[in-house]
Design an enzyme around this catalytic site. Sequence first.
Site, PDB file in Angstrom:
ATOM      1  N   ASN A  17       0.816  -1.220   0.000  1.00  0.00           N
ATOM      2  CA  ASN A  17       0.000   0.000   0.000  1.00  0.00           C
ATOM      3  C   ASN A  17       0.847   1.267   0.000  1.00  0.00           C
ATOM      4  O   ASN A  17       0.627   2.169  -0.812  1.00  0.00           O
ATOM      5  CB  ASN A  17      -0.911   0.007   1.228  1.00  0.00           C
ATOM      6  N   HIS A 180       7.857   8.108  16.489  1.00  0.00           N
ATOM      7  CA  HIS A 180       6.712   8.089  15.591  1.00  0.00           C
ATOM      8  C   HIS A 180       5.458   7.781  16.410  1.00  0.00           C
ATOM      9  O   HIS A 180       5.457   6.883  17.242  1.00  0.00           O
ATOM     10  CB  HIS A 180       6.979   7.001  14.549  1.00  0.00           C
TER      11      HIS A 180
HETATM   12  P1  NAD Z   1       1.786  -3.791   2.809  1.00  0.00           P
HETATM   13  O1  NAD Z   1       1.575  -5.091   3.518  1.00  0.00           O
HETATM   14  O2  NAD Z   1       0.683  -3.227   2.016  1.00  0.00           O
HETATM   15  O3  NAD Z   1       3.070  -3.907   1.878  1.00  0.00           O
HETATM   16  C1  NAD Z   1       4.270  -4.478   2.259  1.00  0.00           C
HETATM   17  C2  NAD Z   1       4.897  -5.059   1.003  1.00  0.00           C
HETATM   18  O4  NAD Z   1       6.214  -5.519   1.320  1.00  0.00           O
HETATM   19  C3  NAD Z   1       4.130  -6.272   0.437  1.00  0.00           C
HETATM   20  O5  NAD Z   1       3.790  -6.051  -0.920  1.00  0.00           O
HETATM   21  C4  NAD Z   1       5.126  -7.434   0.590  1.00  0.00           C
HETATM   22  O6  NAD Z   1       5.025  -8.409  -0.441  1.00  0.00           O
HETATM   23  C5  NAD Z   1       6.453  -6.668   0.545  1.00  0.00           C
HETATM   24  N1  NAD Z   1       7.557  -7.429   1.097  1.00  0.00           N
HETATM   25  C6  NAD Z   1       7.593  -8.202   2.211  1.00  0.00           C
HETATM   26  N2  NAD Z   1       8.813  -8.727   2.383  1.00  0.00           N
HETATM   27  C7  NAD Z   1       9.581  -8.291   1.359  1.00  0.00           C
HETATM   28  C8  NAD Z   1      10.925  -8.478   0.998  1.00  0.00           C
HETATM   29  N3  NAD Z   1      11.745  -9.255   1.734  1.00  0.00           N
HETATM   30  N4  NAD Z   1      11.384  -7.865  -0.112  1.00  0.00           N
HETATM   31  C9  NAD Z   1      10.572  -7.094  -0.875  1.00  0.00           C
HETATM   32  N5  NAD Z   1       9.264  -6.877  -0.577  1.00  0.00           N
HETATM   33  C10 NAD Z   1       8.779  -7.471   0.530  1.00  0.00           C
HETATM   34  O7  NAD Z   1       2.237  -2.756   3.943  1.00  0.00           O
HETATM   35  P2  NAD Z   1       2.224  -1.157   3.832  1.00  0.00           P
HETATM   36  O8  NAD Z   1       0.945  -0.638   4.343  1.00  0.00           O
HETATM   37  O9  NAD Z   1       2.702  -0.769   2.488  1.00  0.00           O
HETATM   38  O10 NAD Z   1       3.336  -0.794   4.936  1.00  0.00           O
HETATM   39  C11 NAD Z   1       4.694  -1.107   4.699  1.00  0.00           C
HETATM   40  C12 NAD Z   1       5.529  -0.806   5.939  1.00  0.00           C
HETATM   41  O11 NAD Z   1       5.539   0.597   6.165  1.00  0.00           O
HETATM   42  C13 NAD Z   1       4.986  -1.426   7.229  1.00  0.00           C
HETATM   43  O12 NAD Z   1       6.045  -1.864   8.057  1.00  0.00           O
HETATM   44  C14 NAD Z   1       4.264  -0.276   7.883  1.00  0.00           C
HETATM   45  O13 NAD Z   1       4.143  -0.448   9.285  1.00  0.00           O
HETATM   46  C15 NAD Z   1       5.169   0.854   7.513  1.00  0.00           C
HETATM   47  N6  NAD Z   1       4.574   2.200   7.590  1.00  0.00           N
HETATM   48  C16 NAD Z   1       5.352   3.177   8.120  1.00  0.00           C
HETATM   49  C17 NAD Z   1       4.871   4.480   8.185  1.00  0.00           C
HETATM   50  C18 NAD Z   1       5.753   5.557   8.744  1.00  0.00           C
HETATM   51  O14 NAD Z   1       5.255   6.621   9.077  1.00  0.00           O
HETATM   52  N7  NAD Z   1       7.049   5.338   8.831  1.00  0.00           N
HETATM   53  C19 NAD Z   1       3.577   4.762   7.743  1.00  0.00           C
HETATM   54  C20 NAD Z   1       2.817   3.744   7.191  1.00  0.00           C
HETATM   55  C21 NAD Z   1       3.330   2.447   7.119  1.00  0.00           C
END
Ligand code: NAD
Length: 322
Positions: A17, A180
């Site tokens: 996402n 955060h």
């Molecule tokens: P999501 O589940 O929609 O997407 C994560 C993606 O990572 C998936 O498509 C998955 O297949 C991929 N993935 C997993 N392992 C992998 C690997 N070894 N190599 C390559 N790709 C891999 O999650 P999201 O909503 O996109 O969130 C992603 C991360 O960002 C989460 O850890 C979330 O907590 C974090 N996040 C951080 C903030 C912030 O403010 N820093 C804000 C929102 C989300």
Amino acid sequence: MVEGRKRAKISIVGAGNVGSTAAMRIAQRNLGDIVLLDIVPGVAKGKALDILQMAPVEGFESDLVGTSDYADTEGSDVVVICAGVARRPGMSRDDLLAVNAGVVKCAVESALKWSPEAFLVVVTNPVDAMTYLAKVVSGLPRERVMGMAGVLDSARLRAFIAQELDFSPADVHTMVLGGHGDHMVPIIRYTTAGGIPVRYLLPEETLQRLVDRARAGGGEIVSLLQTGSAFYAPAAAVARMVDSLLGNRRRIINVSAYLEGEYGYRDVCAGVPGMVGPTGLEKIVELDLEPPEQEAFARFIQRQRALVKELAAGGFIAPESG
Ligand code: NAD
């Protein structure tokens, strides 16, 4: 493409996402060509193709490629790391540490093999600990490794203050330090609406209510969505950081940075105001904190040190780190 004009290359690891929406926002800003990489190859390829097909409608020139092969990221100027697991209801960001540390370590090592000059922007949670991990694993100077969190936390607070005042969100500015979400340290005396300190515009109880809502802003969305966490505002925040790195802007934005004595701490990552420009994190702005702010910052650092110990215990970093 016309020969001779070098376009920036931005690789985004994790096409979920946040990663795919960030790719879309970066393309819409025409910041450069984008490689979207995911462990699930069809996901990255399909989303890259879908965004590419927006180009004629939106009028951008960014090229997009989806892949599972780090070789395709070669020569990236910026690598954004959004791979890993997101929160579900009942989880804290820190609960993601063990599962996401392996993903982030592998992403950093693999990406730098192909793009040794890249800036790293870490998004994966728990973001301050993952930024620390990226800094230590990469061995890069801290100017080149930043975490995205403060832009989002301050955006949440700005949005709620603007809604309360019925002001334009663009005219509301805040300062958020520390961690955060739950661990953020908002500095209300540096928060203004239309240049006016918000303390002149809103009573203290209202401000506290808005701060509490911003602090829990991610969790509110997790419990509404049930199946994932926020991604539109996080993706917009990522695009803002990439824009500041590539656009020669030197904007002051809140980033998770590796401290080297600033705010009285070293060898730990924390949210601080930083100048982000063409050489990366060019400067950290140090503010005098009042005692309650110092205490909240200290509690956050203590928590970070504990997470760093967990990273060491898990074998992700050397035992003497932190
Ligand atoms: P999501 O589940 O929609 O997407 C994560 C993606 O990572 C998936 O498509 C998955 O297949 C991929 N993935 C997993 N392992 C992998 C690997 N070894 N190599 C390559 N790709 C891999 O999650 P999201 O909503 O996109 O969130 C992603 C991360 O960002 C989460 O850890 C979330 O907590 C974090 N996040 C951080 C903030 C912030 O403010 N820093 C804000 C929102 C989300």
